[in-house]
Write an enzyme that holds these catalytic residues in place. Structure first.
Site, PDB file in Angstrom:
ATOM      1  N   SER A 266       0.869  -1.191   0.000  1.00 24.77           N
ATOM      2  CA  SER A 266       0.000   0.000   0.000  1.00 24.77           C
ATOM      3  C   SER A 266       0.893   1.225   0.000  1.00 24.77           C
ATOM      4  CB  SER A 266      -0.867   0.018   1.266  1.00 24.77           C
ATOM      5  OG  SER A 266      -0.098   0.478   2.372  1.00 24.77           O
ATOM      6  N   ASP A 267       0.340   2.401  -0.212  1.00 19.79           N
ATOM      7  CA  ASP A 267       1.130   3.598   0.069  1.00 19.79           C
ATOM      8  C   ASP A 267       0.912   3.931   1.553  1.00 19.79           C
ATOM      9  OD1 ASP A 267       2.816   5.744  -0.062  1.00 19.79           O
ATOM     10  OD2 ASP A 267       1.942   6.620  -1.845  1.00 19.79           O
ATOM     11  N   TRP A 268       1.612   4.928   2.015  1.00 17.96           N
ATOM     12  CA  TRP A 268       1.605   5.313   3.438  1.00 17.96           C
ATOM     13  C   TRP A 268       0.158   5.525   3.926  1.00 17.96           C
ATOM     14  CZ3 TRP A 268       6.109   7.165   6.372  1.00 17.96           C
ATOM     15  CH2 TRP A 268       5.777   7.740   7.596  1.00 17.96           C
ATOM     16  N   ALA A 269      -0.284   4.628   4.777  1.00 17.75           N
ATOM     17  CA  ALA A 269      -1.620   4.733   5.389  1.00 17.75           C
ATOM     18  C   ALA A 269      -2.775   4.660   4.392  1.00 17.75           C
ATOM     19  CB  ALA A 269      -1.736   6.001   6.239  1.00 17.75           C
ATOM     20  N   SER A 270      -2.506   4.233   3.169  1.00 18.69           N
ATOM     21  CA  SER A 270      -3.568   4.316   2.155  1.00 18.69           C
ATOM     22  C   SER A 270      -4.682   3.290   2.375  1.00 18.69           C
ATOM     23  CB  SER A 270      -2.989   4.196   0.746  1.00 18.69           C
ATOM     24  OG  SER A 270      -2.517   2.897   0.502  1.00 18.69           O
TER      25      SER A 270
END
Ligand code: BGC
Length: 719
Positions: A266-270
């Protein structure tokens, strides 16, 4: 480890141990590490416990051989099954030796140097303990308001795909297990993150599937075809569903259609951000949607760790999905040789020799020379040896020229333009700051005016601060900051020859500088050796050869403006400016100020006749196009000969021109070379309304020239 040992290992793992492999947290959360740079909020607020940190299977953003070794050894002591940690980081345009920003690298049109920059970045970061880089970023971009255009190679799917491949080759080499100086690459951000509406970061992306496949997906696909080990989901929605929970995109296109079996992160906290998007009820629902879509690693939020056990117990999530994800992660660890050697390339002694070595800095210099673009030159550059030069502007001093995402690069280590020019011009140079990025005091202005008055020629060093582009760096006004425009205006009054060097992370609206200066050199953020490279270009020791890979708009009101757009039913005829009911603006030309592919040189080149082997071609009988190019100047130089094609009538409308090939040639004074391109039927394929990828028989135009605007033309028919 072979496949069987790997599956046996998974069988020995408890569900909690498996799920812990799916979590990635930053290093600062680990006890005993002092990297505080990435803290986003208190752990409790994020729902992260110390237990999760201890168990998580990968680490984000830690580097430095000793720190990595210490953390890995500590972790291995506690690991019941001897599964090592993976260390990942954003090594985007260099690690310690910083190369020009990726947009600048794109403008070099030099795939060999791009590959070399990635190879060097890999070498430096692997001795510092990193295993995976979150690069290359290959998002196609058409909107310079978006701050992250600096991370990509530009607006063209064909060129972006070539660079994607070159970067992957450079980072990964051909044998990750043996070659400890390489990293696994993670292409990002899947998909179409660069098409955020309004150029506002993280914003909605909505486009037809045909558009997505034709323009936005090719570069990710090219990276994966080159063997890229990982891919990162983007923050944006794709057709209404955030990428991190988008089954059609991830399981459908990425896994089933493309057959990608590497790790998807995932991307950061996505994953958690799906709640804010309005696409998940809560953390539990977000975890469900992401694992269903096939996201293997969750970055920086604990939705998986907290909720997957219950989701499995309730039967909503199959444990087979978790096993698949764990297998992919363990396979990557295995490919990197971590089971045999958890410390891999981390080597505190080698670190001091390898990082920022003379050889690496030389490569950064070469790339900075090649990525700078001469946008205008009315006989001011190169500077004449007898001239007294005044260097004025915020980038004459200590401004950051490394740019966003410069990893462990130190801005003070970079060669500044002022120092480099001083070395070359000695007493013929005087320097004044003139103003800050967006402030100017009367004293600064007065000093700048005095400095300029006593010089023969003014060199302006202007631009955006590094923080004005990059993630979260969207702008609505893409001119130079007002204080700098004011400085230009005042200096212009002196009537002296003036050259401007621009340091920036995006195509700018050049009002207030392109008209005022007699020469403009676009330096972007040129990296560790930037000042040396720019100084050599200014004094003529080097010859500019960069070409824009993103159009420069006339004004932000034209955005998006890109070279490969469609015609309309009412195209504008520039010779008939009075016509009203045609596709145009009443206050601006349609064309960008500076087109894709544009760039000048101190040499001049003349194109001969465009010759074409036949006016008909077929799948069996490709065409040969050739052209002779002559250096008509007294200076050796590099010319980038570009081939564009237009499919005149398609089943769906086709762009006015599309880049299909290019060749960079070096020509001595007076020398001619013939450049040849082969046009195959494959080059003419595109995505039809039913998404099939085929070509249409009919007429095509060929354009060859030094940029996407100034071209020679020929035509042929595909039968
Ligand atoms: C960025 C990614 C980056 C990640 C990890 C995110 O905010 O969008 O490009 O890889 O952070 O640092």
């Amino acid at each position: 480890m072979d496949q069987k040992q790997m599956t046996d290992l998974i069988q020995q793992m408890t569900l909690e141990e498996k799920i812990a492999q799916l979590l990635q947290l930053t290093a600062n959360l680990h006890e005993g590490t002092d990297d505080q740079s990435q803290i986003t909020g208190p752990m409790e607020e994020m729902g992260i416990t110390e237990e999760m940190v201890r168990a998580s299977g990968s680490v984000l953003g830690l580097s430095g051989a000793s720190s990595v070794i210490a953390l890995q050894q500590e972790y291995m002591k506690k690991s019941r099954l001897g599964i090592p940690l993976l260390f990942m980081a954003d090594v985007v345009h260099g690690f310690k030796t910083i190369f020009p920003i990726p947009l600048a690298i794109g403008c070099s049109w030099d795939l060999r140097l791009a590959e070399k920059s990635a190879e060097i970045a890999a070498r430096e970061s692997s001795v510092s303990g990193i295993h995976v880089t979150f690069a290359p970023m290959v998002d196609l971009v058409r909107d310079p308001r978006w701050g992250r255009v600096m991370e990509t190679t530009g607006e063209d799917p064909y060129l972006n795909s070539l660079f994607a491949r070159a970067f992957v080759r450079g980072y990964q080499g051909s044998n990750l297990q043996e070659d400890k100086e390489r990293l696994a690459a993670c292409v990002k951000h899947f998909a179409a993150y660069g098409a955020a509406e309004g150029g506002r970061d993280y914003n909605t992306v909505d486009m037809s599937e045909r558009q997505l496949r034709e323009y936005y997906l090719p570069a990710y696909k090219a990276a994966l075809d080159e063997g890229c080990e990982m891919i990162m989901a983007s923050f944006n929605t794709v057709d209404g569903i955030p990428a991190s929970g988008n089954e059609k995109l991830m399981r459908g296109i990425l896994r089933d259609e493309w057959g990608f079996d590497g790790v998807l992160i995932s991307d950061w906290a996505s994953i958690r951000e799906m709640i804010a998007h309005g696409a998940a009820e809560d953390d539990c629902d977000a975890a469900y949607r992401a694992i269903r879509a096939g996201v293997d690693i969750e970055m920086m939020t604990p939705c998986y760790v907290q909720h997957l056990p219950q989701l499995i117990k309730s039967g909503r999530v199959s444990e087979a999905w978790i096993d698949e994800a764990v297998l992919r992660i363990l396979q990557l660890k295995n490919k990197l040789g971590l089971f045999e050697n958890p410390l891999r390339g981390a080597d505190p002694e080698a670190e001091s020799e390898v990082l920022f070595s003379a050889e690496h800095r030389q490569a950064a210099y070469d790339l900075a020379v090649k990525s700078s673009i001469l946008l205008k030159n009315n006989d001011v550059l190169p500077l004449k040896p007898e001239s007294n030069v005044a260097l004025i502007g915020p980038f004459a001093g200590q401004e950051d020229i490394l740019g966003w995402w410069s990893c462990v690069g130190v801005k003070e280590d970079a060669v500044q333009l002022g120092a480099a020019l001083q070395e070359r011009l000695n007493h013929k140079l005087t320097i004044a700051e003139g103003c800050g990025i967006d402030t100017m005091t009367p004293q600064q202005l007065a000093q700048a005016m005095d400095t300029a008055r006593s010089a023969d020629v003014i060199v302006l060093a202007l631009g955006e601060s590094a923080a004005m582009s990059g993630e979260g760096g969207s702008r609505t006004d893409i001119k130079l900051p007002k204080a700098q425009l004011e400085l230009v205006k005042e200096l212009k009054k002196l009537g002296k020859p003036m050259a401007a060097v621009l340091f920036n992370g995006r195509p700018l609206d050049l009002h207030g500088v392109l008209g005022e200066a007699d020469a403009v050199l676009e330096a972007w953020f040129p990296g560790s050796e930037g000042g040396a490279a720019i100084a050599d270009l200014l004094v003529g020791k080097a010859n500019p050869s960069g070409r824009l890979t993103m159009s420069f708009p006339q004004t932000v009101g034209q955005v998006p403006v890109y070279y490969n757009g469609f015609n309309t039913g009412r195209p504008m005829d520039p010779s008939k400016t009075g016509e009203r009911y045609v596709s145009k603006y009443i206050d601006s030309p349609n064309e960008p100020l500076l087109p894709f592919g544009f760039g000048l040189s101190y040499s001049t080149f003349e194109y001969g006749q465009l010759s074409i082997s036949s006016h008909e071609m077929s799948a069996e009988k490709p065409l040969e196009v050739s052209i002779s190019v002559t250096n008509t100047s007294a200076r050796a130089g590099i010319e980038t000969v570009q081939l564009y094609i237009r499919d005149v009538c398609g089943e769906v409308v086709r762009p006015l021109r599309e880049l299909k090939g290019f060749e960079q040639i070096e020509l001595e004074p007076g020398e001619s070379k013939t450049v040849k391109f082969t046009i195959t039927e494959e080059l003419l394929r595109y995505h039809h309304s039913d998404l099939s990828f085929t070509s249409d028989p009919g007429s095509f135009h060929i354009f060859v020239g030094p940029n996407s605007r100034d071209t020679l033309q020929a035509s042929f028919t595909l039968i």
